[in-house]
Design a protein around this motif. Structure first.
Motif, PDB file in Angstrom:
ATOM      1  N   LEU A 141       0.842  -1.200   0.000  1.00  0.00           N
ATOM      2  CA  LEU A 141       0.000   0.000   0.000  1.00  0.00           C
ATOM      3  C   LEU A 141       0.878   1.250   0.000  1.00  0.00           C
ATOM      4  N   ASP A 142       0.237   2.373  -0.316  1.00  0.00           N
ATOM      5  CA  ASP A 142       0.907   3.667  -0.185  1.00  0.00           C
ATOM      6  C   ASP A 142      -0.163   4.583   0.407  1.00  0.00           C
ATOM      7  N   LEU A 143       0.039   4.944   1.675  1.00  0.00           N
ATOM      8  CA  LEU A 143      -1.024   5.659   2.399  1.00  0.00           C
ATOM      9  C   LEU A 143      -1.481   6.907   1.652  1.00  0.00           C
ATOM     10  N   GLU A 144      -0.511   7.668   1.151  1.00  0.00           N
ATOM     11  CA  GLU A 144      -0.880   8.918   0.471  1.00  0.00           C
ATOM     12  C   GLU A 144      -1.757   8.648  -0.748  1.00  0.00           C
ATOM     13  N   ARG A 145      -1.383   7.605  -1.488  1.00  0.00           N
ATOM     14  CA  ARG A 145      -2.093   7.296  -2.735  1.00  0.00           C
ATOM     15  C   ARG A 145      -3.410   6.564  -2.458  1.00  0.00           C
ATOM     16  N   ASP A 146      -3.380   5.664  -1.471  1.00  0.00           N
ATOM     17  CA  ASP A 146      -4.511   4.737  -1.309  1.00  0.00           C
ATOM     18  C   ASP A 146      -5.525   5.141  -0.249  1.00  0.00           C
ATOM     19  N   LYS A 147      -5.259   6.200   0.497  1.00  0.00           N
ATOM     20  CA  LYS A 147      -6.178   6.623   1.554  1.00  0.00           C
ATOM     21  C   LYS A 147      -7.565   6.849   0.957  1.00  0.00           C
ATOM     22  N   GLY A 148      -8.588   6.294   1.611  1.00  0.00           N
ATOM     23  CA  GLY A 148      -9.952   6.480   1.134  1.00  0.00           C
ATOM     24  C   GLY A 148     -10.382   5.410   0.131  1.00  0.00           C
ATOM     25  N   MET A 149      -9.445   4.517  -0.243  1.00  0.00           N
ATOM     26  CA  MET A 149      -9.820   3.444  -1.187  1.00  0.00           C
ATOM     27  C   MET A 149     -10.237   2.207  -0.392  1.00  0.00           C
ATOM     28  N   ARG A 150     -11.010   1.341  -1.037  1.00  0.00           N
ATOM     29  CA  ARG A 150     -11.462   0.131  -0.368  1.00  0.00           C
ATOM     30  C   ARG A 150     -10.313  -0.885  -0.338  1.00  0.00           C
ATOM     31  N   VAL A 151     -10.076  -1.475   0.844  1.00  0.00           N
ATOM     32  CA  VAL A 151      -8.920  -2.367   0.991  1.00  0.00           C
ATOM     33  C   VAL A 151      -9.019  -3.571   0.048  1.00  0.00           C
ATOM     34  N   THR A 152     -10.236  -4.034  -0.207  1.00  0.00           N
ATOM     35  CA  THR A 152     -10.390  -5.195  -1.110  1.00  0.00           C
ATOM     36  C   THR A 152     -10.034  -4.833  -2.559  1.00  0.00           C
ATOM     37  N   ASN A 153     -10.028  -3.522  -2.873  1.00  0.00           N
ATOM     38  CA  ASN A 153      -9.570  -3.125  -4.213  1.00  0.00           C
ATOM     39  C   ASN A 153      -8.061  -2.982  -4.253  1.00  0.00           C
ATOM     40  N   LEU A 154      -7.461  -2.869  -3.074  1.00  0.00           N
ATOM     41  CA  LEU A 154      -6.002  -2.685  -3.009  1.00  0.00           C
ATOM     42  C   LEU A 154      -5.286  -4.025  -2.866  1.00  0.00           C
ATOM     43  N   VAL A 155      -5.891  -4.940  -2.072  1.00  0.00           N
ATOM     44  CA  VAL A 155      -5.317  -6.285  -1.902  1.00  0.00           C
ATOM     45  C   VAL A 155      -6.296  -7.242  -2.571  1.00  0.00           C
ATOM     46  N   ARG A 156      -5.948  -7.678  -3.762  1.00  0.00           N
ATOM     47  CA  ARG A 156      -6.949  -8.390  -4.552  1.00  0.00           C
ATOM     48  C   ARG A 156      -6.768  -9.908  -4.514  1.00  0.00           C
ATOM     49  N   THR A 157      -5.953 -10.391  -3.585  1.00  0.00           N
ATOM     50  CA  THR A 157      -5.746 -11.843  -3.507  1.00  0.00           C
ATOM     51  C   THR A 157      -7.058 -12.537  -3.143  1.00  0.00           C
ATOM     52  N   PRO A 158      -7.444 -13.612  -3.890  1.00  0.00           N
ATOM     53  CA  PRO A 158      -8.739 -14.274  -3.620  1.00  0.00           C
ATOM     54  C   PRO A 158      -8.892 -14.718  -2.159  1.00  0.00           C
ATOM     55  N   ALA A 159      -7.819 -15.252  -1.559  1.00  0.00           N
ATOM     56  CA  ALA A 159      -7.926 -15.739  -0.175  1.00  0.00           C
ATOM     57  C   ALA A 159      -8.313 -14.590   0.766  1.00  0.00           C
ATOM     58  N   PHE A 160      -7.782 -13.405   0.516  1.00  0.00           N
ATOM     59  CA  PHE A 160      -8.085 -12.239   1.356  1.00  0.00           C
ATOM     60  C   PHE A 160      -9.542 -11.791   1.145  1.00  0.00           C
ATOM     61  N   ILE A 161      -9.969 -11.785  -0.120  1.00  0.00           N
ATOM     62  CA  ILE A 161     -11.358 -11.391  -0.434  1.00  0.00           C
ATOM     63  C   ILE A 161     -12.321 -12.376   0.244  1.00  0.00           C
ATOM     64  N   ASP A 162     -12.012 -13.695   0.151  1.00  0.00           N
ATOM     65  CA  ASP A 162     -12.876 -14.711   0.785  1.00  0.00           C
ATOM     66  C   ASP A 162     -12.952 -14.470   2.283  1.00  0.00           C
ATOM     67  N   TYR A 163     -11.818 -14.140   2.873  1.00  0.00           N
ATOM     68  CA  TYR A 163     -11.762 -13.899   4.327  1.00  0.00           C
ATOM     69  C   TYR A 163     -12.707 -12.755   4.702  1.00  0.00           C
ATOM     70  N   ILE A 164     -12.703 -11.708   3.875  1.00  0.00           N
ATOM     71  CA  ILE A 164     -13.568 -10.543   4.125  1.00  0.00           C
ATOM     72  C   ILE A 164     -15.029 -10.943   3.927  1.00  0.00           C
ATOM     73  N   VAL A 165     -15.288 -11.681   2.837  1.00  0.00           N
ATOM     74  CA  VAL A 165     -16.679 -12.039   2.516  1.00  0.00           C
ATOM     75  C   VAL A 165     -17.259 -12.927   3.620  1.00  0.00           C
ATOM     76  N   LEU A 166     -16.465 -13.919   4.072  1.00  0.00           N
ATOM     77  CA  LEU A 166     -16.959 -14.829   5.116  1.00  0.00           C
ATOM     78  C   LEU A 166     -17.068 -14.125   6.468  1.00  0.00           C
ATOM     79  N   GLY A 167     -16.210 -13.154   6.685  1.00  0.00           N
ATOM     80  CA  GLY A 167     -16.288 -12.351   7.919  1.00  0.00           C
ATOM     81  C   GLY A 167     -15.982 -13.122   9.197  1.00  0.00           C
TER      82      GLY A 167
END
Ligand code: ADP
Length: 431
Positions: free
Chosen positions: A136-162
């Motif tokens: 990440l780059d805080l200056e560039r990515d601030k205000g963006m959705r983390v799932t758009n920044l870290v697009r690894t499927p395992a991470f997305i699944d983790y978020i979706v399952l909660g």
């Protein structure tokens, strides 16, 4: 005293003083002059109040730099209380700023990543470790959705399952990360990342080591068991055959013993409970011992020379005997008959060095960087044939590490190899 009384008593006294003054004026100059005096005094008081009111409003515009006047009457108390409030406020502000700076510094130095997101995972803040771990780059990515920044499927699944009570192990940018989301406040979440690459590597090394060691022990054990079974099932075996079986069993037993001894040596060298206790190392005696051992191993098949032209050093004689002995025995084991091996101890560029040069089979360049890994062998069968355990150079590496020395390997296939151990200048023993 009651705050109300503190305020009203001076006011009442001043009023009474005014009336008393007016009474005196009345007595001497008549009612008209007295009335005029009262009106005049009232106007002066009004002007004073307006003056202080103006000063107060001026101060409120810029409370930090402008100084409040001392005031008069009730204003004295008001101004001094306001001033105290302002001072306390500035002190709190300074403490808060200092605390925040300390907190930021701690967060910056934290090896673990911390990112703060809102309830719908929009990035609000993160520390440098989180930037490194997640790209990440805080200056560039601030205000963006983390799932758009870290697009690894395992991470997305983790978020979706909660299921945030369990951490997630993630392979990201060639690193092993342990990631967990922790909800905090009502509408915020913290993302914590821990880099487990190193511990994973150590764990893998441990597993590999156990697997390799078991494998190395299994082969000689299988051989010994096989011969023991033959001896048990065939008691009338010829003496000559029995003797040849016994000889092979002794060899395999010796191989297991070498392996266990090398493993114990490695464990001891790695253990923090055995710090190096430097002593004077008598180099000439040590080098002569190494030469004798190499000659015994060679049994006259090689020409082994020795040159000692350097000072004694501080170090562990036993450990250096083991390291130099391993290098010399390798030279013998990997050099065909009639080859030569030159052992030397000398000073070069103010640093003592130990050199073993052989005219042996050499090592291809792609193997050189891996030679000090445990159980790494270029030619497995040749190593075993010559009683090698695959741990010799790993031991050398650890001993040298404990002596702040470095190992360099220079080799040409079919021509020979030179192992050079360089010690730091400070290791020279001063009388
Ligand atoms: P080993 O017990 O197999 O000799 P080492 O850790 O001492 O284990 O050495 C690792 C490997 O490095 C050896 O298996 C061999 O392939 C190679 N090697 C070490 N020394 C020499 C040498 N002097 N000449 C050629 N190859 C060598």
């Amino acid at each position: 005293m009651n705050r109300r009384l503190v305020f009203w008593i001076p006011v009442a006294l001043r009023l009474m003083l005014l009336l008393a003054g007016a009474g005196i004026v009345w007595y001497f100059f008549g009612p008209i002059v007295a009335l005029a005096a009262i009106v005049g005094a009232m106007l002066v008081m009004l002007a004073t109040q307006l003056h202080y009111l103006f000063q107060l409003s001026d101060w409120l515009d810029n409370p930090s730099s402008a100084k409040l006047p001392d005031g008069w009457g009730a204003w004295t108390g008001i101004f001094s209380r306001l001033y105290k409030l302002r001072r306390d406020d500035e002190k709190n502000q300074a403490e808060l700023t200092e605390w925040l700076a300390r907190f930021r510094q701690a967060m910056r130095l934290l090896p673990d990543g911390v990112a703060i997101m809102d309830d719908v995972l929009f990035l609000e803040w993160c520390n440098p470790a989180a930037e490194r771990h997640l790209g990440l780059d805080l200056e560039r990515d601030k205000g963006m959705r983390v799932t758009n920044l870290v697009r690894t499927p395992a991470f997305i699944d983790y978020i979706v399952l909660g299921r945030y009570e369990q951490p997630l192990t993630l392979s990201l940018r060639e690193r092993k990360l342990i990631v967990q989301i922790i909800p905090f406040e009502s509408r915020r979440q913290i993302l914590v990342t821990h880099d487990a690459t190193e511990s994973e590597r150590v764990e893998m090394m441990r597993r590999d080591f156990i697997a390799n060691a078991s494998h190395e022990l299994r082969t000689p054990l299988t051989v010994i068991n096989g011969f023991l079974e033959i001896a048990f099932n065939q008691p009338s075996l010829e003496l000559q055959t029995r003797m040849s079986h016994l000889k092979l069993m002794i060899e395999q037993g010796q191989r297991m013993q070498n392996l266990v001894e090398d493993m114990l040596t490695l464990t001891r060298l790695e253990s923090v409970e055995y710090p190096l206790r430097p002593e004077r190392v008598d180099i000439r005696t040590l080098m002569e011992q190494i030469q004798h051992e190499a000659m015994a191993l060679s049994a006259g098949r090689h020409h082994i020379s020795l040159e000692v032209d350097g000072p004694d050093i501080k170090g562990s004689t036993d450990e250096l005997r083991s390291a130099f002995g391993n290098l010399a025995s390798n030279a013998v084991r990997y050099t065909p008959e009639q080859g030569s091996i030159a052992l030397a101890w000398r000073m070069k560029d103010n640093r003592p060095e130990f050199v073993v040069k052989d005219t042996g089979i050499g090592i291809r360049p792609e193997h050189i960087s891996r030679l000090t890994e445990r159980f790494y062998r270029v030619d497995k069968s040749r190593s075993r044939e010559t009683q090698g355990t695959g741990l010799g150079l790993a031991i050398v590496k650890h001993v040298l590490l404990r002596h702040d020395a470095t190992l360099s390997i220079d080799s040409e296939p079919d021509k020979g190899t030179t192992f050079t151990v360089k010690f730091p200048g400070k290791s020279v023993y001063a009388e």
